[in-house]
Design a protein around this motif. Structure first.
Motif, PDB file in Angstrom:
ATOM      1  N   UNK A   1      60.776  23.185  90.347  1.00 39.96           N
ATOM      2  CA  UNK A   1      61.376  24.571  91.288  1.00 39.96           C
ATOM      3  C   UNK A   1      62.494  25.225  89.388  1.00 39.96           C
ATOM      4  N   UNK A   2      63.510  24.807  89.542  1.00 44.07           N
ATOM      5  CA  UNK A   2      64.246  25.020  88.650  1.00 44.07           C
ATOM      6  C   UNK A   2      63.670  25.714  86.881  1.00 44.07           C
ATOM      7  N   UNK A   3      62.946  24.663  86.709  1.00 45.34           N
ATOM      8  CA  UNK A   3      62.437  25.190  85.306  1.00 45.34           C
ATOM      9  C   UNK A   3      61.201  26.540  85.584  1.00 45.34           C
ATOM     10  N   UNK A   4      60.295  26.182  85.910  1.00 41.57           N
ATOM     11  CA  UNK A   4      59.837  26.912  86.656  1.00 41.57           C
ATOM     12  C   UNK A   4      60.459  28.794  86.994  1.00 41.57           C
ATOM     13  N   UNK A   5      61.513  28.794  88.030  1.00 45.61           N
ATOM     14  CA  UNK A   5      62.471  30.291  87.976  1.00 45.61           C
ATOM     15  C   UNK A   5      62.520  30.603  86.092  1.00 45.61           C
TER      16      UNK A   5
ATOM     17  N   UNK B   1      53.532  26.597  93.220  1.00 50.35           N
ATOM     18  CA  UNK B   1      52.702  25.492  92.277  1.00 50.35           C
ATOM     19  C   UNK B   1      53.038  24.533  92.298  1.00 50.35           C
ATOM     20  N   UNK B   2      54.123  24.894  90.716  1.00 50.64           N
ATOM     21  CA  UNK B   2      55.430  24.092  90.626  1.00 50.64           C
ATOM     22  C   UNK B   2      55.752  22.957  91.747  1.00 50.64           C
ATOM     23  N   UNK B   3      55.538  23.659  92.520  1.00 45.81           N
ATOM     24  CA  UNK B   3      56.381  22.550  93.918  1.00 45.81           C
ATOM     25  C   UNK B   3      55.092  22.003  94.564  1.00 45.81           C
TER      26      UNK B   3
ATOM     27  N   UNK C   1      55.263  21.851  83.917  1.00 41.76           N
ATOM     28  CA  UNK C   1      56.463  21.832  84.572  1.00 41.76           C
ATOM     29  C   UNK C   1      56.660  20.865  85.193  1.00 41.76           C
ATOM     30  N   UNK C   2      55.770  20.440  86.104  1.00 47.58           N
ATOM     31  CA  UNK C   2      55.535  19.547  87.639  1.00 47.58           C
ATOM     32  C   UNK C   2      55.573  17.872  86.557  1.00 47.58           C
ATOM     33  N   UNK C   3      54.923  18.433  85.599  1.00 44.81           N
ATOM     34  CA  UNK C   3      55.003  17.125  84.761  1.00 44.81           C
ATOM     35  C   UNK C   3      56.149  16.620  84.134  1.00 44.81           C
ATOM     36  N   UNK C   4      56.736  17.670  83.332  1.00 43.45           N
ATOM     37  CA  UNK C   4      57.575  17.341  82.801  1.00 43.45           C
ATOM     38  C   UNK C   4      58.828  16.751  83.602  1.00 43.45           C
TER      39      UNK C   4
END
Length: 390
Positions: A81-85, A93-95, A195-198
């Motif tokens: 969430x931090x990166x996606x934001x 979606x990332x969450x 993002x979720x993968x990294x």
């Protein structure tokens, strides 16, 4: 009605209103976006709750303060969430993808997966990412109208491509699902999935160092030669000479997460600026990931993994426990295959009349869904000797 959650700002972000939809169409029932509903469905699933009692590295008997699959997953969510934001992407979606990424993991961490894959070799093998897809599309049975959680196309895509585009031969669960839904297996996934993968990499690098230090598998001084880590340690020592060990370890992890997130955000901006995508599908078609570490940080991250492999994952204390745990998984699989009456009634009914391969797949489903403690209880029920993981 306003939709809860931060609206994506980047042109290449996924947008819930443009989702490719669900396998079974559903009306928009409330103020939540489609991706927010996906995340909520995963949180309320049985498979998600079971992560609390599945090993990350240390089995539950080692103590209450080490990570489990559940606490690892929650840390991945926070990082994602931090990166996606920061990148103007869809945080929900990332969450959802971070929440789902380990749903298919069997008990006893990667040792359990390796053994279950070996047991399933003649029947298409076992892969925990593919099993996560199977969990959310087939095995969760909560709704009257369909099996699975009926998540959005974008969540299924991100689960399947957690490690990038899929190539033949496909894992069994993905091959079967591909007959029902085209997930663009040849492409990279959305930026949110990347993002979720990294975030998964960041979380387990940092928390495995943290857990390894707290378990006394290695000391802080042994980390000083590692790139990135060594510089952070020097900074802590300079600012707080004589800081107590527990606070030092926490500060090390905190600073590592901050540095790794900042690097990913900066590198993603550089790659996106060079590529010039204007839509989520542009990200998929680029042929390379848009979210990742810079070259220098990627080298440092590989050094962390290279350190952890012999010092933690192959530490005699960990190996001894995981070898015993692997024996539990193998013996349970062999017993269930030889004697389906050993299965609980509902699972016994689900394998009746099936081919050997189909029976093996259902037994793998049952085993993969077990928690560490349930697997040990099953082993104690079916065998005269108790499994000893210490």
């Amino acid at each position: 009605m306003a939709v809860a959650g931060a609206e994506p700002r980047a042109p290449w972000a996924s947008r819930a209103e443009d989702s490719r939809g669900r396998l079974y169409p559903e009306p928009g029932a409330d103020a939540r976006s489609a991706f927010r509903r996906d995340a909520d469905r995963i949180i309320h699933s049985s498979a998600f709750r079971r992560l609390a009692y599945k090993t990350q590295v240390f089995s539950y008997h080692e103590g209450d303060h080490y990570r489990t699959r559940l606490t690892h997953t929650l840390e991945v969510v926070q990082v994602a969430r931090s990166i996606a934001r920061a990148l103007g992407l869809d945080e929900d979606l990332s969450e959802a993808l971070a929440l789902a990424h380990d749903l298919g993991h069997p008990p006893f961490a990667h040792a359990g997966e390796r053994v279950l894959d070996a047991c399933m070799r003649a029947y298409g093998g076992f892969d925990h990412n593919a099993q996560s897809l199977r969990v959310v599309t087939r095995l969760e049975n909560r709704y009257p109208d369909f099996d699975g959680l009926n998540l959005s196309w974008e969540v299924h895509e991100g689960i399947v491509k957690h490690n990038g585009p899929q190539q033949a031969p496909l894992p069994h669960a993905i091959e079967v699902h591909a007959e029902r839904q085209d997930l663009w297996l040849w492409s990279w996934p959305s930026a949110e999935a990347q993002v979720a993968a990294i975030a998964d990499d960041i979380a387990y690098d940092v928390h495995d160092l943290d857990d390894g230090l707290r378990a006394d598998l290695f000391g802080i001084d042994e980390l000083k030669d590692l790139p990135l880590v060594g510089a952070i340690i020097a900074g802590i020592e300079e600012r707080w000479p004589g800081l107590d060990r527990s606070r030092f370890i926490h500060e090390l992890g905190r600073r590592m997460i901050t540095a790794l997130i900042a690097d990913v955000v900066g590198e993603a901006h550089r790659r996106i600026s060079a590529a010039g995508p204007s839509s989520a599908d542009d990200i998929r078609r680029l042929g390379r990931p848009m979210v990742g570490f810079s070259a220098g940080t990627a080298e440092a991250e590989r050094a962390i993994k290279s350190f952890l492999f012999p010092r933690m994952y192959r530490h005699p204390r960990v190996v001894r426990t995981m070898e015993a745990a692997g024996d539990v998984v193998r013996e349970l699989f062999e017993r269930y295959m030889a004697d389906t009456d050993a299965l609980p009634p509902e699972w016994r009914a689900s394998v009746e009349g099936r081919t050997e391969a189909a029976r093996a797949r259902r037994i793998a489903d049952f085993l993969a869904g077990q928690t560490d403690r349930y697997a040990l209880a099953e082993h104690a029920r079916l065998f005269d000797r108790a499994a000893e993981l210490r």
